[in-house]
Design a protein around this motif. Structure first.
Motif, mmCIF file in Angstrom:
data_model
loop_
_atom_site.group_PDB
_atom_site.id
_atom_site.type_symbol
_atom_site.label_atom_id
_atom_site.label_comp_id
_atom_site.label_asym_id
_atom_site.label_seq_id
_atom_site.Cartn_x
_atom_site.Cartn_y
_atom_site.Cartn_z
ATOM 1 N N ILE A 39 0.812 -1.219 0.000
ATOM 2 C CA ILE A 39 0.000 0.000 0.000
ATOM 3 C C ILE A 39 0.844 1.266 0.000
ATOM 4 O O ILE A 39 0.420 2.308 -0.509
ATOM 5 N N GLY A 40 2.074 1.188 0.528
ATOM 6 C CA GLY A 40 2.954 2.359 0.531
ATOM 7 C C GLY A 40 3.332 2.804 -0.867
ATOM 8 O O GLY A 40 3.477 4.005 -1.132
ATOM 9 N N ASP A 41 3.509 1.854 -1.775
ATOM 10 C CA ASP A 41 3.790 2.191 -3.169
ATOM 11 C C ASP A 41 2.513 2.586 -3.902
ATOM 12 O O ASP A 41 2.507 3.533 -4.699
ATOM 13 N N ALA A 42 1.438 1.863 -3.621
ATOM 14 C CA ALA A 42 0.195 2.091 -4.360
ATOM 15 C C ALA A 42 -0.372 3.487 -4.125
ATOM 16 O O ALA A 42 -0.931 4.103 -5.041
ATOM 17 N N ILE A 43 -0.222 4.017 -2.920
ATOM 18 C CA ILE A 43 -0.831 5.319 -2.627
ATOM 19 C C ILE A 43 -0.146 6.458 -3.373
ATOM 20 O O ILE A 43 -0.759 7.508 -3.615
ATOM 21 N N GLN A 44 1.101 6.260 -3.791
ATOM 22 C CA GLN A 44 1.828 7.330 -4.481
ATOM 23 C C GLN A 44 1.081 7.793 -5.734
ATOM 24 O O GLN A 44 1.115 8.974 -6.088
ATOM 25 N N ASP A 45 0.395 6.860 -6.401
ATOM 26 C CA ASP A 45 -0.295 7.183 -7.655
ATOM 27 C C ASP A 45 -1.643 7.853 -7.436
ATOM 28 O O ASP A 45 -2.308 8.218 -8.408
ATOM 29 N N THR A 46 -2.068 8.004 -6.170
ATOM 30 C CA THR A 46 -3.383 8.588 -5.900
ATOM 31 C C THR A 46 -3.311 10.072 -5.536
ATOM 32 O O THR A 46 -4.349 10.715 -5.396
ATOM 33 N N ILE A 47 -2.104 10.612 -5.371
ATOM 34 C CA ILE A 47 -1.967 11.981 -4.872
ATOM 35 C C ILE A 47 -2.076 12.976 -6.031
ATOM 36 O O ILE A 47 -1.275 12.945 -6.962
ATOM 37 N N PRO A 48 -3.070 13.880 -5.993
ATOM 38 C CA PRO A 48 -3.241 14.855 -7.082
ATOM 39 C C PRO A 48 -2.051 15.819 -7.176
ATOM 40 O O PRO A 48 -1.365 16.085 -6.190
ATOM 41 N N GLU A 49 -1.828 16.350 -8.359
ATOM 42 C CA GLU A 49 -0.710 17.260 -8.594
ATOM 43 C C GLU A 49 -0.798 18.500 -7.723
ATOM 44 O O GLU A 49 0.219 19.042 -7.288
ATOM 45 N N SER A 50 -2.011 18.974 -7.436
ATOM 46 C CA SER A 50 -2.183 20.189 -6.627
ATOM 47 C C SER A 50 -1.567 20.026 -5.245
ATOM 48 O O SER A 50 -1.089 20.998 -4.647
ATOM 49 N N ILE A 51 -1.569 18.800 -4.737
ATOM 50 C CA ILE A 51 -0.950 18.530 -3.440
ATOM 51 C C ILE A 51 0.508 18.147 -3.618
ATOM 52 O O ILE A 51 1.389 18.635 -2.892
ATOM 53 N N TYR A 52 0.793 17.314 -4.592
ATOM 54 C CA TYR A 52 2.168 16.854 -4.786
ATOM 55 C C TYR A 52 3.106 18.007 -5.115
ATOM 56 O O TYR A 52 4.275 18.000 -4.711
ATOM 57 N N LYS A 53 2.617 19.019 -5.812
ATOM 58 C CA LYS A 53 3.465 20.139 -6.224
ATOM 59 C C LYS A 53 3.595 21.203 -5.139
ATOM 60 O O LYS A 53 4.279 22.206 -5.326
ATOM 61 N N THR A 54 2.916 21.006 -4.016
ATOM 62 C CA THR A 54 2.979 21.971 -2.916
ATOM 63 C C THR A 54 4.050 21.537 -1.918
ATOM 64 O O THR A 54 4.052 20.401 -1.450
ATOM 65 N N TRP A 55 4.970 22.430 -1.580
ATOM 66 C CA TRP A 55 6.079 22.072 -0.707
ATOM 67 C C TRP A 55 5.622 21.605 0.671
ATOM 68 O O TRP A 55 6.141 20.624 1.206
ATOM 69 N N HIS A 56 4.661 22.290 1.270
ATOM 70 C CA HIS A 56 4.339 22.009 2.674
ATOM 71 C C HIS A 56 3.472 20.765 2.865
ATOM 72 O O HIS A 56 3.052 20.476 3.993
ATOM 73 N N THR A 57 3.225 20.006 1.794
ATOM 74 C CA THR A 57 2.573 18.707 1.954
ATOM 75 C C THR A 57 3.546 17.556 1.693
ATOM 76 O O THR A 57 3.147 16.387 1.726
ATOM 77 N N ASN A 58 4.813 17.874 1.456
ATOM 78 C CA ASN A 58 5.795 16.830 1.140
ATOM 79 C C ASN A 58 6.226 16.049 2.387
ATOM 80 O O ASN A 58 6.143 16.539 3.510
ATOM 81 N N GLY A 59 6.735 14.845 2.144
ATOM 82 C CA GLY A 59 6.985 13.898 3.222
ATOM 83 C C GLY A 59 8.341 13.992 3.861
ATOM 84 O O GLY A 59 9.132 13.044 3.791
ATOM 85 N N TYR A 60 8.646 15.116 4.521
ATOM 86 C CA TYR A 60 9.945 15.256 5.180
ATOM 87 C C TYR A 60 9.981 14.545 6.526
ATOM 88 O O TYR A 60 11.003 14.033 6.948
ATOM 89 N N HIS A 61 8.859 14.528 7.214
ATOM 90 C CA HIS A 61 8.778 13.861 8.519
ATOM 91 C C HIS A 61 7.955 12.580 8.374
ATOM 92 O O HIS A 61 8.414 11.489 8.656
ATOM 93 N N GLY A 62 6.714 12.736 7.937
ATOM 94 C CA GLY A 62 5.921 11.575 7.560
ATOM 95 C C GLY A 62 6.001 11.401 6.057
ATOM 96 O O GLY A 62 6.094 12.375 5.322
ATOM 97 N N THR A 63 5.965 10.168 5.566
ATOM 98 C CA THR A 63 5.952 9.921 4.127
ATOM 99 C C THR A 63 4.624 9.275 3.759
ATOM 100 O O THR A 63 3.947 8.680 4.607
ATOM 101 N N TYR A 64 4.254 9.380 2.492
ATOM 102 C CA TYR A 64 3.023 8.712 2.054
ATOM 103 C C TYR A 64 3.121 7.211 2.303
ATOM 104 O O TYR A 64 2.137 6.567 2.668
#
Length: 661
Positions: free
Chosen positions: A390-415
């Protein structure tokens, strides 16, 4: 009697931290520096860089806004000085997204103005110290990790505040139950003994649950997550996601005089003339947590529900799994309650966000990110995707509007590990595949895997070929089996260390990087000194008696205790007028608060205040008994039986197979 008194001191956990410290000295720290990035890692990191929006520099602008006074070397610029190697150019050995976070957290540290009457000290620790002006002084909101950092930060702030720096700290507030928000409490209290302390609902219990009952395991694991034994350089630690790193010193705790939200989700309280609205957010980033709105300043304190990145739903050091859905809903409640009026958002980590429109955009993206992790994980799980996938599968579900935003990136928690946490919260660790129901223990399983692979030499040869192709994830899996089964196989060990290192260099998450690199270090040179100790004497001293004996019960060796049969005792604390009845039976130590003394083998009468002194190392039970301040009656061997059943945990237990000497 002499032997009994000796064992009483063991029972009183006097030796807990001393034993840990002594074991730590058995390991010698050496200078360690990793290898260079491979061409596969360089290509991977370049591909990541091509997806990132480096033109968005808003977070840098916010972080440098309203600097009042910058730290000098004589004050508190220690953390930042250790990261002087951070430059404008991303090295090959660091994921470019993580390096950008490392650059962001290098913005000048010092005293900043948030808004009229609100200031923050940023950069002395992982978290921020916030000062809010009240009628007669200052309210300190979250007080860092250590007493030393809190005292230095407060002294610096009071010296450099534009006005009212001569006023006292009236109140101290903990937003939640993590050590980097309460650990500096004694530093504040020593400067202002009359400070009144406020905390989130049920905070003391949650502090004990998270930091003490499993404290030894958590300390060892935290050393991996935070890279406690790694150096600070391009091949080691570059950032801690929430800030540059942890301060050094003593973790302390002053129990609150008043806890918020005990009667419900919302509570409005006026503290020294300042009206504050508290919303309970327990079960999100911490089991005990709250956020605060200050109507007169149109200021929203979000605690640790937001920062410039995505947080952990499961923290890798180990903790109770958090509720991603509640996290998303609580941010939504903030938006609906305060979104129309708020003009500044400030928090435990990172810089503030200013302006109503920007704040609402920030909160919606944070809300939707945690909501997506929760909802998409369960959608995938309901389609049969298991916990390993599921850790790999969820990567394909994240919309670009969130993925392209810095403050939603996984520096502490990861998808990846957040999705696994959501899966585990609802469905547990088992994926229903019968092969995973009852696998062999690790070492036996590893030996069989190596046998199936044709032996260690054949497995290493195949791994070398895959390593050359950059297939690091599977090489790590295969070689871990080899080294677990045959720890003396140095060829496999060194190649596994090289593999972990490259995976660390590719990781966006700071914790992932540190875990991989620490694993590589220990494979090469063994376990090093430097693990933090969460179960400090100051924290333990704030336990009530039932919780203290819950902690002692974790130290019981059940096989040893079972030989003593049934042992019964009353622990009487005259100053609190409490009686704790304890039983050692069937190898287990249990306790219950009772109204009157129970029929028992022995009674111990000792003030709770003196128990605190024992735990802080200020006296011993032997001394209290000798002076008559404590009294033991009945079977003098009863306590000895309990004490002799206790064992000390190994603070440096093996995580990866260590080199054979």
């Amino acid at each position: 009697m002499k032997q009994t008194l000796l064992t009483l001191s063991i029972l009183s956990v006097f030796s807990f931290n001393a034993a840990a410290a002594q074991h730590e000295h058995d390991h010698i720290t050496i200078h360690y520096h990793g290898k260079d990035a491979t061409q596969h890692t360089i290509a991977h990191n370049k591909a990541v860089a091509d997806t990132l929006n480096f033109d968005d520099t808003r977070a840098f602008e916010q972080s440098s806004k309203n600097l009042v006074a910058k730290f000098d070397k004589a004050t508190a610029d220690i953390l930042r000085a250790e990261f002087a190697f951070i430059s404008d150019n991303t090295p090959d050995s660091v994921n470019p997204s993580l390096y950008r976070q490392a650059q962001l957290n290098m913005v000048p540290n010092g005293l900043y103005k948030v808004s009229d009457g609100i200031y923050q000290v940023r950069g002395t620790d992982l978290s921020n110290l916030t000062l809010i002006r009240s009628d007669n002084g200052w309210i300190a909101y979250d007080v860092l990790l250590t007493k030393e950092a809190a005292k230095a930060s407060l002294q610096f702030a009071l010296k450099n505040l534009p006005k009212d720096g001569d006023l006292p700290v009236i109140a101290m507030i903990y937003s939640h139950s993590h050590a980097d928000h309460f650990g500096g409490a004694r530093g504040i209290q020593e400067m202002f003994p009359n400070v009144k302390v406020y905390g989130s609902d049920n905070i003391t219990k949650e502090i004990v649950d998270e930091n003490v009952l499993a404290g030894n395991a958590m300390s060892r694991r935290a050393a991996y997550q935070y890279g406690a034994t790694l150096g600070k350089h391009d091949h080691g630690i570059v950032d801690a996601a929430l800030g540059k790193g942890l301060s050094k010193g003593e973790i302390t705790y002053v129990a609150p005089d008043y806890t918020l939200n005990g009667e419900g989700k919302w509570e409005t309280l006026t503290i020294d003339g300042l009206e504050m609205v508290f919303m309970d957010a327990s079960g999100t980033e911490a089991e005990s947590e709250m956020i605060t709105y200050i109507p007169s300043k149109k200021a929203l304190w979000t605690g640790e529900l937001t920062y410039q990145g995505m947080h952990n739903i499961y923290t890798l050091r180990g903790a109770k799994v958090r509720d991603a859905l509640k996290w998303s809903k609580d941010i939504n409640e903030m938006i609906n309650a305060f979104g129309d009026d708020v003009e500044v958002l400030f928090a435990s980590h990172s810089a503030p966000v200013w302006g109503n429109q920007d704040i609402n955009e920030f909160l919606r993206l944070q809300r939707d990110n945690y909501g997506l992790v929760h909802n998409q994980t369960l959608r995938l799980a309901n389609d049969g995707v298991g916990i390993q996938d599921i850790g790999d599968a969820i990567q394909d579900t994240i919309p670009e509007s969130i993925y392209k935003t810095w403050h939603t990136n996984g520096y502490h928690g990861t998808y990846s590990h957040n999705a696994k946490a959501v899966y585990n919260k609802y469905l547990g660790y088992f994926d229903m595949n019968p092969a995973n129901l009852n696998p062999l223990p690790t070492k036996l399983e590893s030996a069989k895997f190596v046998e199936y692979m044709g032996g260690a030499d054949a497995a290493v040869k195949r791994a070398q070929n895959d390593y050359a192709q950059g297939e690091y994830r599977f090489v790590a899996t295969a070689l871990n089996k080899v080294v677990t089964a045959y720890p003396e196989n140095d060829k496999a060990r060194q190649l596994l260390a090289d593999t972990y290192e490259q995976l660390g260099y590719q990781s966006e998450g700071a914790g992932w990087r540190n875990i991989y690199l620490t694993g590589a270090q220990e494979l090469r040179v063994g376990i090093q000194a430097g693990a933090p100790k969460t179960a400090s004497a100051d924290v333990i001293s704030e336990m009530d008696m039932p919780t203290l004996f819950d902690f002692l019960a974790v130290k019981i060796d059940s096989q040893v205790a079972a030989k003593h049969g049934l042992v019964k005792m009353n622990i009487i604390t005259p100053d609190t007028k409490d009686i704790l009845y304890i039983e050692l039976s069937n190898g287990n130590l249990s306790n219950v608060v009772v109204d009157k003394e129970q029929q028992a083998d022995a009674n111990l009468m000792v003030n709770k205040a003196d128990v605190n002194r024992i735990l802080l190392g200020q006296t011993t039970l032997k001394a209290l008994l000798a002076s008559g301040e404590a009294k033991l009656t009945g079977d003098k061997d009863a306590f000895g039986k309990i004490a002799s059943s206790m064992v000390e945990s190994n603070p440096a237990f093996e995580i990866v197979p260590t080199p054979v000497k």
